[in-house]
Design a protein around this motif. Structure first.
Motif, PDB file in Angstrom:
ATOM      1  N   THR A 142       0.827  -1.213   0.000  1.00  0.00           N
ATOM      2  CA  THR A 142       0.000   0.000   0.000  1.00  0.00           C
ATOM      3  C   THR A 142       0.857   1.256   0.000  1.00  0.00           C
ATOM      4  O   THR A 142       0.541   2.233  -0.699  1.00  0.00           O
ATOM      5  N   TYR A 143       1.919   1.259   0.775  1.00  0.00           N
ATOM      6  CA  TYR A 143       2.710   2.476   0.945  1.00  0.00           C
ATOM      7  C   TYR A 143       3.948   2.533   0.057  1.00  0.00           C
ATOM      8  O   TYR A 143       4.762   3.445   0.190  1.00  0.00           O
ATOM      9  N   PHE A 144       4.070   1.585  -0.854  1.00  0.00           N
ATOM     10  CA  PHE A 144       5.199   1.639  -1.781  1.00  0.00           C
ATOM     11  C   PHE A 144       5.164   2.935  -2.582  1.00  0.00           C
ATOM     12  O   PHE A 144       6.191   3.579  -2.802  1.00  0.00           O
ATOM     13  N   LYS A 145       3.966   3.329  -3.004  1.00  0.00           N
ATOM     14  CA  LYS A 145       3.840   4.561  -3.796  1.00  0.00           C
ATOM     15  C   LYS A 145       4.276   5.778  -2.990  1.00  0.00           C
ATOM     16  O   LYS A 145       4.846   6.734  -3.533  1.00  0.00           O
ATOM     17  N   ASP A 146       4.026   5.769  -1.679  1.00  0.00           N
ATOM     18  CA  ASP A 146       4.444   6.870  -0.812  1.00  0.00           C
ATOM     19  C   ASP A 146       5.973   6.920  -0.715  1.00  0.00           C
ATOM     20  O   ASP A 146       6.576   8.002  -0.704  1.00  0.00           O
ATOM     21  N   GLU A 147       6.589   5.742  -0.640  1.00  0.00           N
ATOM     22  CA  GLU A 147       8.048   5.696  -0.559  1.00  0.00           C
ATOM     23  C   GLU A 147       8.681   6.194  -1.850  1.00  0.00           C
ATOM     24  O   GLU A 147       9.664   6.947  -1.826  1.00  0.00           O
ATOM     25  N   VAL A 148       8.112   5.784  -2.992  1.00  0.00           N
ATOM     26  CA  VAL A 148       8.639   6.242  -4.275  1.00  0.00           C
ATOM     27  C   VAL A 148       8.485   7.762  -4.408  1.00  0.00           C
ATOM     28  O   VAL A 148       9.398   8.456  -4.864  1.00  0.00           O
ATOM     29  N   ALA A 149       7.330   8.274  -4.002  1.00  0.00           N
ATOM     30  CA  ALA A 149       7.091   9.724  -4.093  1.00  0.00           C
ATOM     31  C   ALA A 149       8.075  10.499  -3.216  1.00  0.00           C
ATOM     32  O   ALA A 149       8.575  11.559  -3.622  1.00  0.00           O
ATOM     33  N   TYR A 150       8.342   9.974  -2.025  1.00  0.00           N
ATOM     34  CA  TYR A 150       9.271  10.684  -1.131  1.00  0.00           C
ATOM     35  C   TYR A 150      10.699  10.585  -1.663  1.00  0.00           C
ATOM     36  O   TYR A 150      11.476  11.545  -1.561  1.00  0.00           O
ATOM     37  N   MET A 151      11.056   9.448  -2.227  1.00  0.00           N
ATOM     38  CA  MET A 151      12.358   9.304  -2.876  1.00  0.00           C
ATOM     39  C   MET A 151      12.535  10.366  -3.951  1.00  0.00           C
ATOM     40  O   MET A 151      13.559  11.060  -4.018  1.00  0.00           O
ATOM     41  N   ASP A 152      11.519  10.516  -4.789  1.00  0.00           N
ATOM     42  CA  ASP A 152      11.560  11.497  -5.869  1.00  0.00           C
ATOM     43  C   ASP A 152      11.681  12.912  -5.309  1.00  0.00           C
ATOM     44  O   ASP A 152      12.429  13.750  -5.829  1.00  0.00           O
ATOM     45  N   LYS A 153      10.963  13.175  -4.228  1.00  0.00           N
ATOM     46  CA  LYS A 153      11.005  14.489  -3.592  1.00  0.00           C
ATOM     47  C   LYS A 153      12.412  14.814  -3.111  1.00  0.00           C
ATOM     48  O   LYS A 153      12.916  15.937  -3.322  1.00  0.00           O
ATOM     49  N   LEU A 154      13.073  13.850  -2.461  1.00  0.00           N
ATOM     50  CA  LEU A 154      14.418  14.085  -1.941  1.00  0.00           C
ATOM     51  C   LEU A 154      15.420  14.321  -3.068  1.00  0.00           C
ATOM     52  O   LEU A 154      16.308  15.175  -2.949  1.00  0.00           O
ATOM     53  N   ILE A 155      15.271  13.574  -4.147  1.00  0.00           N
ATOM     54  CA  ILE A 155      16.159  13.797  -5.292  1.00  0.00           C
ATOM     55  C   ILE A 155      15.960  15.206  -5.843  1.00  0.00           C
ATOM     56  O   ILE A 155      16.926  15.900  -6.179  1.00  0.00           O
ATOM     57  N   GLY A 156      14.710  15.646  -5.899  1.00  0.00           N
ATOM     58  CA  GLY A 156      14.435  17.022  -6.329  1.00  0.00           C
ATOM     59  C   GLY A 156      15.090  18.046  -5.423  1.00  0.00           C
ATOM     60  O   GLY A 156      15.596  19.084  -5.889  1.00  0.00           O
ATOM     61  N   GLU A 157      15.107  17.780  -4.130  1.00  0.00           N
ATOM     62  CA  GLU A 157      15.736  18.714  -3.188  1.00  0.00           C
ATOM     63  C   GLU A 157      17.239  18.810  -3.428  1.00  0.00           C
ATOM     64  O   GLU A 157      17.829  19.900  -3.299  1.00  0.00           O
TER      65      GLU A 157
END
Length: 421
Positions: free
Chosen positions: A221-236
């Motif tokens: 269920t939360y895999f999508k949340d982990e991927v989104a946060y990964m992407d966010k950190l890379i953007g930072e």
């Protein structure tokens, strides 16, 4: 060593490198590779403004990939056991550090050793999970980490991935006036699949079982949340290079260490669904994303269809940094830096993999392949562009003349590399 003005100028002109390695993330999880299930706008943007490599291949599991990645050698040359990197091995960090680079690593280690192991591997500073301890569920909320030799345990809802990114950005700020190498082996998006700080129930969520990997939750269920946060950190990290005024002197590379976890099924834009096959030697166990971005220094919108192997990263980093490999240093890789720059290059004709991770459930396998065909050492032939799951074993009688010649070449490669052992 005292630097004269010419040496100082050369040092100042050396590019920074940020090398990002996601955990358990196959190519099919990223939007620019056709995924429709998860949000990866920052990575997609890097691909749009840089280079998207369509055929990058890792090993099927974490440690075999990381050892190959860091040392530029096929596993049969220096892989010893799962979760271990011999500290006598020369890594890309050693080579760049010797040439004046400040070096930093943050995220996942899982290569054993004592608290000095990252230093011995060529890194000046580190913040890492799982060095001298095993703590499967302490990579995310309330993490336990080692920071430059000091153990730290957090219990107030701190989030490991957030801490690793902040550590890196602090390093970048302090080292912005000298060349630096950041190696960011992320803990995301490996299971346990749990809420990120951007999830509604981050504070209240608890892992049902806190034991080892066999007890970890596998609900995706939360895999999508982990991927989104990964992407966010890379953007930072990208934003930080712009804030510091170093984006035009910083190469950012993003890839994954192996295929996606077997629990994850990803929907693609074409309607197909791809099941993660981490641990398998087929396409979905080894095919990973690779994106390169360098603000103003590499042409935007490139799509590269050449083969890239994990042994290629060490020579590529050295090529980017202008570091000559020491006399006698052996690597199985080839720099793909000229491909980013649209300069003359020779593309790989094949990729070789020796997979013998030391775990009983994963049998030893050696293979050679290109984008169309694959040959295993036991003689199995697969038309992988048509049969990515490798369900239909072919014989030479099923092949035409050119295909037989190609398989003959693959046999020669296997034979030559076997003689090197």
């Amino acid at each position: 060593m005292a630097y004269n003005q010419e040496n100082l100028q050369a040092k100042e002109n050396k590019p920074n490198i940020i090398l990002i390695l996601a955990d358990d993330l196959g190519f099919e999880t990223i939007g620019c590779y056709g995924n429709a299930s998860y949000q990866t706008p920052r990575i997609d943007n890097l691909a749009e403004k840089g280079v998207k490599f369509n055929h990058c291949y890792a090993q099927p599991l974490c440690t075999p990939s990381r050892v190959k990645f860091m040392t530029g050698k096929y596993n049969f040359r220096n892989y010893e056991q799962f979760g271990y990197l011999n500290t006598n091995e020369t890594t890309f960090a050693h080579l760049l550090k010797a040439d004046g680079y400040a070096t930093c690593i943050a995220g996942k280690w899982q290569l054993k050793g004592d608290e000095f192991a990252p230093f011995k591997a060529g890194f000046d500073e580190y913040l890492l999970w799982q060095i001298t301890f095993t703590s499967y569920n302490e990579r995310y909320k309330n993490p336990r980490v080692l920071e430059n030799g000091k153990m730290k345990k957090f219990n107030n809802g701190e989030y490991g991935p957030r801490m690793f990114a902040d550590f890196i950005m602090d390093f970048m700020e302090r080292k912005k006036d000298e060349p630096f190498l950041v190696y960011y082996p992320m803990v995301l998006a490996h299971r346990p699949f749990v809420p990120s700080p951007d999830s509604k129930n981050y504070d209240s969520f608890k892992i049902a079982n806190s034991g080892g990997s066999k007890d970890a939750i596998t609900d995706t269920t939360y895999f999508k949340d982990e991927v989104a946060y990964m992407d966010k950190l890379i953007g930072e990290l990208v934003d930080k290079t712009k804030e510091l005024g170093i984006s035009d002197n910083t190469l950012i590379l993003f890839t994954g260490d192996n295929g996606t976890g077997k629990e994850v099924v990803s929907k693609m834009k074409d309607g197909n669904k791809i099941k993660g096959m981490k641990g398998a030697t087929c396409k979905y166990g080894r095919h990973v994303p690779l994106v390169a971005y360098w603000d103003g220094k590499i042409e935007e919108g490139q799509v590269n269809d050449n083969l890239i192997d994990f042994s290629d990263f060490l020579p590529t980093l050295c090529d980017v940094a202008g570091v000559e490999l020491p006399n006698g240093f052996m690597t199985d890789g080839y720099s793909f830096y000229p491909q980013m720059k649209n300069e003359d290059y020779k593309a790989r004709d094949w990729v070789f993999s020796h997979f013998d991770c030391g775990k009983e459930k994963y049998p030893k396998r050696r293979m050679v392949h290109n984008k169309e065909w694959k040959l295993y050492e036991n003689g199995d032939i697969f038309h992988i562009s048509e049969d990515p799951l490798e369900e239909n074993v072919l014989s030479l009688d099923d092949l035409n003349g050119n295909e037989k010649k190609l398989i003959s070449t693959f046999k020669e490669v296997l034979s030559q590399l076997k003689s090197d052992q």
